[in-house]
Scaffold this motif. Structure first.
Motif, PDB file in Angstrom:
ATOM      1  N   ALA A 182      46.783 -19.928  24.073  1.00  0.00           N
ATOM      2  CA  ALA A 182      46.836 -20.936  25.129  1.00  0.00           C
ATOM      3  C   ALA A 182      45.664 -20.711  26.081  1.00  0.00           C
ATOM      4  O   ALA A 182      45.455 -19.593  26.563  1.00  0.00           O
ATOM      5  CB  ALA A 182      48.153 -20.844  25.882  1.00  0.00           C
ATOM      6  N   LEU A 183      44.903 -21.771  26.340  1.00  0.00           N
ATOM      7  CA  LEU A 183      43.745 -21.687  27.233  1.00  0.00           C
ATOM      8  C   LEU A 183      43.576 -23.013  27.950  1.00  0.00           C
ATOM      9  O   LEU A 183      43.521 -24.071  27.318  1.00  0.00           O
ATOM     10  CB  LEU A 183      42.474 -21.365  26.433  1.00  0.00           C
ATOM     11  CG  LEU A 183      41.179 -21.259  27.244  1.00  0.00           C
ATOM     12  CD1 LEU A 183      41.201 -20.015  28.136  1.00  0.00           C
ATOM     13  CD2 LEU A 183      39.964 -21.212  26.307  1.00  0.00           C
ATOM     14  N   GLY A 184      43.516 -22.964  29.276  1.00  0.00           N
ATOM     15  CA  GLY A 184      43.323 -24.172  30.059  1.00  0.00           C
ATOM     16  C   GLY A 184      41.861 -24.534  30.182  1.00  0.00           C
ATOM     17  O   GLY A 184      40.966 -23.766  29.802  1.00  0.00           O
ATOM     18  N   ASN A 185      41.604 -25.704  30.744  1.00  0.00           N
ATOM     19  CA  ASN A 185      40.234 -26.225  30.839  1.00  0.00           C
ATOM     20  C   ASN A 185      39.549 -25.950  32.169  1.00  0.00           C
ATOM     21  O   ASN A 185      38.444 -26.426  32.390  1.00  0.00           O
ATOM     22  CB  ASN A 185      40.231 -27.731  30.569  1.00  0.00           C
ATOM     23  CG  ASN A 185      40.383 -28.039  29.091  1.00  0.00           C
ATOM     24  OD1 ASN A 185      39.731 -27.413  28.261  1.00  0.00           O
ATOM     25  ND2 ASN A 185      41.257 -28.975  28.759  1.00  0.00           N
ATOM     26  N   GLN A 186      40.199 -25.208  33.066  1.00  0.00           N
ATOM     27  CA  GLN A 186      39.490 -24.820  34.293  1.00  0.00           C
ATOM     28  C   GLN A 186      38.347 -23.883  33.901  1.00  0.00           C
ATOM     29  O   GLN A 186      38.552 -22.933  33.140  1.00  0.00           O
ATOM     30  CB  GLN A 186      40.449 -24.125  35.255  1.00  0.00           C
ATOM     31  CG  GLN A 186      41.500 -25.047  35.847  1.00  0.00           C
ATOM     32  CD  GLN A 186      42.648 -24.268  36.478  1.00  0.00           C
ATOM     33  OE1 GLN A 186      43.285 -23.439  35.829  1.00  0.00           O
ATOM     34  NE2 GLN A 186      42.919 -24.541  37.741  1.00  0.00           N
ATOM     35  N   PRO A 187      37.141 -24.128  34.407  1.00  0.00           N
ATOM     36  CA  PRO A 187      35.965 -23.368  33.951  1.00  0.00           C
ATOM     37  C   PRO A 187      36.118 -21.855  34.021  1.00  0.00           C
ATOM     38  O   PRO A 187      35.708 -21.142  33.101  1.00  0.00           O
ATOM     39  CB  PRO A 187      34.855 -23.862  34.884  1.00  0.00           C
ATOM     40  CG  PRO A 187      35.271 -25.245  35.262  1.00  0.00           C
ATOM     41  CD  PRO A 187      36.762 -25.196  35.353  1.00  0.00           C
ATOM     42  N   TRP A 188      36.728 -21.339  35.080  1.00  0.00           N
ATOM     43  CA  TRP A 188      36.811 -19.890  35.242  1.00  0.00           C
ATOM     44  C   TRP A 188      37.655 -19.237  34.165  1.00  0.00           C
ATOM     45  O   TRP A 188      37.491 -18.038  33.886  1.00  0.00           O
ATOM     46  CB  TRP A 188      37.369 -19.541  36.624  1.00  0.00           C
ATOM     47  CG  TRP A 188      38.742 -20.083  36.910  1.00  0.00           C
ATOM     48  CD1 TRP A 188      39.041 -21.271  37.497  1.00  0.00           C
ATOM     49  CD2 TRP A 188      39.999 -19.474  36.594  1.00  0.00           C
ATOM     50  NE1 TRP A 188      40.409 -21.443  37.580  1.00  0.00           N
ATOM     51  CE2 TRP A 188      41.023 -20.350  37.036  1.00  0.00           C
ATOM     52  CE3 TRP A 188      40.363 -18.263  35.998  1.00  0.00           C
ATOM     53  CZ2 TRP A 188      42.376 -20.058  36.891  1.00  0.00           C
ATOM     54  CZ3 TRP A 188      41.715 -17.975  35.849  1.00  0.00           C
ATOM     55  CH2 TRP A 188      42.709 -18.855  36.298  1.00  0.00           C
ATOM     56  N   GLN A 189      38.541 -19.999  33.510  1.00  0.00           N
ATOM     57  CA  GLN A 189      39.407 -19.393  32.499  1.00  0.00           C
ATOM     58  C   GLN A 189      38.616 -18.906  31.292  1.00  0.00           C
ATOM     59  O   GLN A 189      38.926 -17.867  30.704  1.00  0.00           O
ATOM     60  CB  GLN A 189      40.480 -20.382  32.049  1.00  0.00           C
ATOM     61  CG  GLN A 189      41.496 -20.715  33.129  1.00  0.00           C
ATOM     62  CD  GLN A 189      42.618 -21.585  32.605  1.00  0.00           C
ATOM     63  OE1 GLN A 189      43.292 -21.253  31.636  1.00  0.00           O
ATOM     64  NE2 GLN A 189      42.828 -22.723  33.236  1.00  0.00           N
ATOM     65  N   SER A 190      37.590 -19.651  30.923  1.00  0.00           N
ATOM     66  CA  SER A 190      36.760 -19.245  29.778  1.00  0.00           C
ATOM     67  C   SER A 190      35.987 -17.974  30.100  1.00  0.00           C
ATOM     68  O   SER A 190      35.833 -17.091  29.251  1.00  0.00           O
ATOM     69  CB  SER A 190      35.790 -20.374  29.404  1.00  0.00           C
ATOM     70  OG  SER A 190      36.501 -21.507  28.963  1.00  0.00           O
ATOM     71  N   ASN A 191      35.500 -17.863  31.330  1.00  0.00           N
ATOM     72  CA  ASN A 191      34.760 -16.665  31.716  1.00  0.00           C
ATOM     73  C   ASN A 191      35.693 -15.465  31.842  1.00  0.00           C
ATOM     74  O   ASN A 191      35.328 -14.339  31.507  1.00  0.00           O
ATOM     75  CB  ASN A 191      34.021 -16.908  33.038  1.00  0.00           C
ATOM     76  CG  ASN A 191      32.906 -15.897  33.260  1.00  0.00           C
ATOM     77  OD1 ASN A 191      32.231 -15.471  32.328  1.00  0.00           O
ATOM     78  ND2 ASN A 191      32.718 -15.501  34.507  1.00  0.00           N
ATOM     79  N   LEU A 192      36.926 -15.695  32.322  1.00  0.00           N
ATOM     80  CA  LEU A 192      37.918 -14.625  32.376  1.00  0.00           C
ATOM     81  C   LEU A 192      38.219 -14.117  30.970  1.00  0.00           C
ATOM     82  O   LEU A 192      38.297 -12.911  30.728  1.00  0.00           O
ATOM     83  CB  LEU A 192      39.191 -15.130  33.044  1.00  0.00           C
ATOM     84  CG  LEU A 192      40.367 -14.149  33.174  1.00  0.00           C
ATOM     85  CD1 LEU A 192      41.186 -14.448  34.431  1.00  0.00           C
ATOM     86  CD2 LEU A 192      41.301 -14.200  31.960  1.00  0.00           C
TER      87      LEU A 192
END
Length: 411
Positions: A182-192
């Motif tokens: 599960a991964l949301g589309n808020q930009p910081w989530q990908s960097n986290l």
């Protein structure tokens, strides 16, 4: 008599506002809007209101990436709030240099913050030129893998204990109709996600070379290539995850729709609100079950300068409360984060929080990205990771090259 009665009535109407004025209102802006976050911030509000002051909640939905520009614009534009959230690190550096925040050094020295705040790097992040400008309120680490027991039970495979076992279980999850990651589309989530994978796959030494040493050659190394290949795997695992916010992704794990999520320890707050039990309904793996280190990131509050002496007094009262033992316990138990004090009783902590406390006690800590890179460099990392996770045509090799170039020019 009627005249005397009218005088008494007039005196009463005048006295009521004067009495009410003793409660100083303080607007507090933050980006805590999920169920678990709202429950946690309510502990701050309750404690502040108990002093006779009034917490005016200024929650901004959308996470820090959305909220910070709004907060900064208000502070620099002459419409400051009473207190505002930032992450530990360098996000508020320019605002401090511009003289826009209250200096908390006298309060910090009076209450011996240097003796109680642990690790010291948290207070260091609030310090510029020897002066203290913020209150650290928690330790949040992003390197956690949260796993749904229901999803793996439905898939007929054991709950993984590390990243490799998780990847190996992906075919079974897909066969059972589950979203592996599960991964949301808020930009910081990908960097986290990248930061967590970097520590788990690349190891601590590589992380230090790149993040502390700003070593571009280490960022171009074969060891880092393995990190980017793992990111490519994660991209494929998250292909069917179509939610926006991080807590929506967490809910996919809570309901068993997804096998897991890589998210910070604040996800615990969502599991608690859903009445799920750690070790029974879900598992939490710090360092993705590979390298059990945590980053000492998290949240701090700054207090913009105001013209009203009563509001300034209320700001200092709030700052003091946020560091106090009872408020630290109440807030962090709801938030899922670790306290910034090493001298508080957390017997009520669940299994996941206890894991974090054990890692903290053992000294297995790293600074967060916000503490070692400027906001501009962090934005470049965010942009790259978002583009990579959304565009399968970008190879792991190309992403690694672009990443190394950012490291080479980082400040």
């Amino acid at each position: 008599m009627r005249f005397h009665t009218r005088l008494l009535a007039l005196a009463a109407t005048v006295a009521m506002p004067l009495g009410a004025a003793q409660a100083t209102e303080l607007e507090v802006t933050h980006w805590w809007t999920s169920g678990g976050e709202a429950a946690a911030v309510a502990e701050f509000a309750k404690a502040f209101d108990a002093t006779g002051n009034k917490w005016v909640d200024g929650a901004i939905a959308g996470g820090g990436g959305t909220a910070r520009p709004v907060m900064i614009s208000r502070i620099t534009g002459g419409d400051p709030m009473g207190a505002t959230q930032f992450n530990h690190g360098r996000q508020a550096e320019e605002l401090i240099e511009a003289g826009l925040f209250v200096d908390l050094t006298e309060l910090a020295e009076k209450e011996n913050w240097k003796d109680v705040v642990n690790p010291p790097s948290l207070l260091d992040s609030c310090t510029l030129d020897g002066r203290i400008y913020c209150v650290p309120v928690n330790i949040h680490s992003p390197q956690w893998l949260w796993l749904s027991h229901k999803a793996f039970e439905d898939a007929g495979v054991p709950v993984p204990t590390n990243w490799d076992e998780y990847v190996a279980a992906v075919p079974a999850l897909v066969e059972a109709g589950k979203v592996p990651l599960a991964l949301g589309n808020q930009p910081w989530q990908s960097n986290l996600l990248f930061g967590a994978v970097q520590i788990a796959i690349g190891g601590i030494d590589l992380w230090k070379q790149v993040n502390l040493g700003k070593d571009a050659e280490a960022a171009r190394s074969p060891e880092m290539a393995k990190v980017f290949q793992a990111m490519a795997d994660a991209r494929e695992m998250a292909e069917e995850s179509n939610v926006q916010d991080w807590n929506q992704a967490t809910n996919m794990v809570i309901t068993g729709e997804a096998g897991g999520q890589i998210m910070g320890d604040w996800a615990q707050g969502e599991f608690q609100v859903a009445n799920q039990v750690a070790g029974q309904d879900y598992s939490c793996l710090p360092g993705l079950g590979v390298h059990e280190y945590i980053s000492t990131g998290g949240d701090a509050f700054y207090f913009p300068k105001l013209d009203d002496p009563e509001q300034t007094k209320a700001q200092l009262e709030l700052a003091s409360l946020m560091v106090s033992k009872p408020v630290q316990v109440a807030f962090n138990l709801k938030k899922g984060s670790l306290p910034i004090r090493g001298d508080v009783d957390l017997e009520a902590a669940n299994d996941c929080m206890k894991k974090g406390l054990e890692i903290l006690a053992a000294g297995r800590m790293l600074p967060s990205g916000d503490q070692v890179f400027s906001a501009d460099t962090q934005t470049q990392f965010n942009d790259l990771m978002v583009e990579f996770m959304k565009d399968p045509s970008i190879s792991a090799e190309d992403a690694q090259k672009r990443y190394a170039d950012i490291v080479e020019n980082a400040d």
